[in-house]
Design a protein around this motif. Structure first.
Motif, PDB file in Angstrom:
ATOM      1  N   GLY A   8       0.816  -1.206   0.000  1.00 17.02           N
ATOM      2  CA  GLY A   8       0.000   0.000   0.000  1.00 17.02           C
ATOM      3  C   GLY A   8       0.850   1.256   0.000  1.00 17.02           C
ATOM      4  O   GLY A   8       1.926   1.305  -0.591  1.00 17.02           O
ATOM      5  N   ARG A   9       0.374   2.272   0.730  1.00 18.69           N
ATOM      6  CA  ARG A   9       1.009   3.595   0.678  1.00 18.69           C
ATOM      7  C   ARG A   9       1.789   3.944   1.945  1.00 18.69           C
ATOM      8  O   ARG A   9       2.001   5.104   2.245  1.00 18.69           O
ATOM      9  CB  ARG A   9      -0.073   4.649   0.427  1.00 18.69           C
ATOM     10  CG  ARG A   9      -0.704   4.552  -0.962  1.00 18.69           C
ATOM     11  CD  ARG A   9      -1.903   5.456  -1.102  1.00 18.69           C
ATOM     12  NE  ARG A   9      -3.051   4.928  -0.366  1.00 18.69           N
ATOM     13  CZ  ARG A   9      -4.250   5.520  -0.331  1.00 18.69           C
ATOM     14  NH1 ARG A   9      -4.435   6.658  -0.985  1.00 18.69           N
ATOM     15  NH2 ARG A   9      -5.234   4.982   0.357  1.00 18.69           N
ATOM     16  N   SER A  11       4.893   3.595   2.564  1.00 17.41           N
ATOM     17  CA  SER A  11       6.269   4.027   2.352  1.00 17.41           C
ATOM     18  C   SER A  11       6.447   5.520   2.631  1.00 17.41           C
ATOM     19  O   SER A  11       7.560   5.975   2.911  1.00 17.41           O
ATOM     20  CB  SER A  11       6.715   3.718   0.924  1.00 17.41           C
ATOM     21  OG  SER A  11       5.872   4.380  -0.018  1.00 17.41           O
ATOM     22  N   SER A  12       5.354   6.300   2.580  1.00 17.36           N
ATOM     23  CA  SER A  12       5.452   7.737   2.833  1.00 17.36           C
ATOM     24  C   SER A  12       5.913   8.034   4.253  1.00 17.36           C
ATOM     25  O   SER A  12       6.483   9.089   4.512  1.00 17.36           O
ATOM     26  CB  SER A  12       4.102   8.407   2.575  1.00 17.36           C
ATOM     27  OG  SER A  12       3.084   7.816   3.370  1.00 17.36           O
ATOM     28  N   ASP A  40      -1.280  -0.077   5.881  1.00 21.44           N
ATOM     29  CA  ASP A  40      -2.325   0.490   5.038  1.00 21.44           C
ATOM     30  C   ASP A  40      -3.491  -0.486   5.098  1.00 21.44           C
ATOM     31  O   ASP A  40      -3.509  -1.499   4.384  1.00 21.44           O
ATOM     32  CB  ASP A  40      -1.801   0.663   3.604  1.00 21.44           C
ATOM     33  CG  ASP A  40      -2.831   1.342   2.696  1.00 21.44           C
ATOM     34  OD1 ASP A  40      -4.005   1.444   3.103  1.00 21.44           O
ATOM     35  OD2 ASP A  40      -2.455   1.745   1.585  1.00 21.44           O
ATOM     36  N   LYS A  67      -2.487   6.486   7.834  1.00 19.66           N
ATOM     37  CA  LYS A  67      -2.888   7.893   7.793  1.00 19.66           C
ATOM     38  C   LYS A  67      -2.986   8.492   9.191  1.00 19.66           C
ATOM     39  O   LYS A  67      -2.721   9.680   9.381  1.00 19.66           O
ATOM     40  CB  LYS A  67      -4.221   8.047   7.052  1.00 19.66           C
ATOM     41  CG  LYS A  67      -4.082   8.078   5.538  1.00 19.66           C
ATOM     42  CD  LYS A  67      -5.329   8.613   4.871  1.00 19.66           C
ATOM     43  CE  LYS A  67      -5.100   8.805   3.370  1.00 19.66           C
ATOM     44  NZ  LYS A  67      -6.293   9.367   2.696  1.00 19.66           N
ATOM     45  N   GLN A  78      -4.363  14.776   5.008  1.00 12.63           N
ATOM     46  CA  GLN A  78      -4.293  14.636   3.558  1.00 12.63           C
ATOM     47  C   GLN A  78      -5.667  14.917   2.971  1.00 12.63           C
ATOM     48  O   GLN A  78      -6.677  14.402   3.448  1.00 12.63           O
ATOM     49  CB  GLN A  78      -3.849  13.216   3.178  1.00 12.63           C
ATOM     50  CG  GLN A  78      -2.508  12.818   3.777  1.00 12.63           C
ATOM     51  CD  GLN A  78      -1.385  13.750   3.358  1.00 12.63           C
ATOM     52  OE1 GLN A  78      -1.181  13.988   2.177  1.00 12.63           O
ATOM     53  NE2 GLN A  78      -0.662  14.286   4.328  1.00 12.63           N
TER      54      GLN A  78
END
Length: 295
Positions: A8-9, A11-12, A40, A67, A78
């Motif tokens: 998923g995301r 890595s941010s 995620d 998040k 975000q």
């Protein structure tokens, strides 16, 4: 330490300073005591990872959606799209709205006589320093998208042959670093934030609060609304003299900073409560002394 489940995301998170994060190498790898798991949770993990995450939760290991961690580390929300899942609730606490308004009025009534000598001295300094009016009035967008005239001390030379309301011009509504329009006294007023004090009048009128997202000039607000469909949601709380974006980001000088500024504003809306107002009030005092973010 944060142990990140691959996929998923997430890595941010590894790109953020201050995030003590490690990639969880495999479902078989043990977790150290006190570890926090970040994943995620909208990503379709394979069966091994799904099973391991469930086992960790049953063992009492805190499991966070990425998040949540991203917001806590950056102080920003975000804003890819408007949803209840992003903001927690689309209607901030109505009960706190009433309490906050009472606090605003009480504070303005108590502080106005105390600040009057500073207001008078600033007005005299402006008059002696440069020709033009003492006050600057500009149409801005406020609570529930109602327009009002914000009142500030004038810190710039008025443009020739025009009035001081340049709210229709996007570029003129923005102040850049080292802006040549700023007067000598105006620069000092901006650094000390004294130029904002006349907005006590806006607080008494109900247009503003001590704390909240800064009210934008009409031209900027219209421009943002054209770029971001749900931008108007920002006006669900009263704008403030100081805000979460101001104490974290400082003064915005170009269009590239706007997206980040709005993320701070939506973080404030999401966490609209007395505790975030207290944090902003304390940090505002520090900003005044350090002159952080003043153009």
């Amino acid at each position: 330490a944060h142990y990140i489940v691959p996929g998923g995301r997430v890595s941010s998170l590894t790109k953020i300073r201050g995030c003590n994060a490690y990639i969880w190498p495999s479902p078989d790898a043990p977790l150290p005591p006190g570890a926090l798991v970040v994943a995620d949770l909208h990503f379709d993990h394979n069966d091994e990872w799904e099973r391991r995450i469930a086992e960790a939760a049953l063992a009492g290991v805190p499991i966070f959606h990425y998040k949540q961690v991203l917001e806590s580390l950056t102080g920003r929300v975000q804003i890819d799209h408007l949803s209840e899942n992003v903001l927690g609730s689309l209607i901030p606490s109505n009960s706190y709205h009433g309490v906050k308004r009472a606090i605003d009025l009480f504070g303005a009534i108590i502080l106005l006589p105390i600040l009057m000598p500073i207001l008078v001295a600033a007005a005299l300094a402006i008059k002696l320093d440069s020709p033009g009016p003492v006050f600057f009035r500009q149409e801005r967008v406020g609570f529930r998208a109602k327009r009002f005239k914000v009142l500030k001390f004038r810190t710039m030379r008025p443009p020739p042959n025009t009035n001081d309301d340049n709210s229709r011009d996007v570029q003129a509504a923005m102040t850049t670093d080292g802006d040549e329009r700023i007067t000598r006294v105006g620069r000092w007023l901006r650094r000390t934030r004294i130029d904002e004090l006349p907005q006590i009048w806006n607080i008494l009128c109900g247009d503003m609060s001590w704390i909240g997202p800064r009210p934008e000039a009409l031209s900027l607000s219209e421009w943002y609304a054209g770029e971001i469909p749900f931008y108007a949601y920002r006006h669900i709380v009263r704008p403030g003299i100081s805000g979460w974006a101001q104490v974290n980001q400082g003064h915005v000088t170009d269009l590239e900073d706007i997206h980040t500024k709005l993320q701070y504003d939506f973080f404030y809306v999401k966490h609209f409560s007395y505790w975030i107002d207290i944090i902003i009030a304390v940090r505002t005092a520090a900003v005044v002394f350090t002159r952080f973010g003043a153009p």
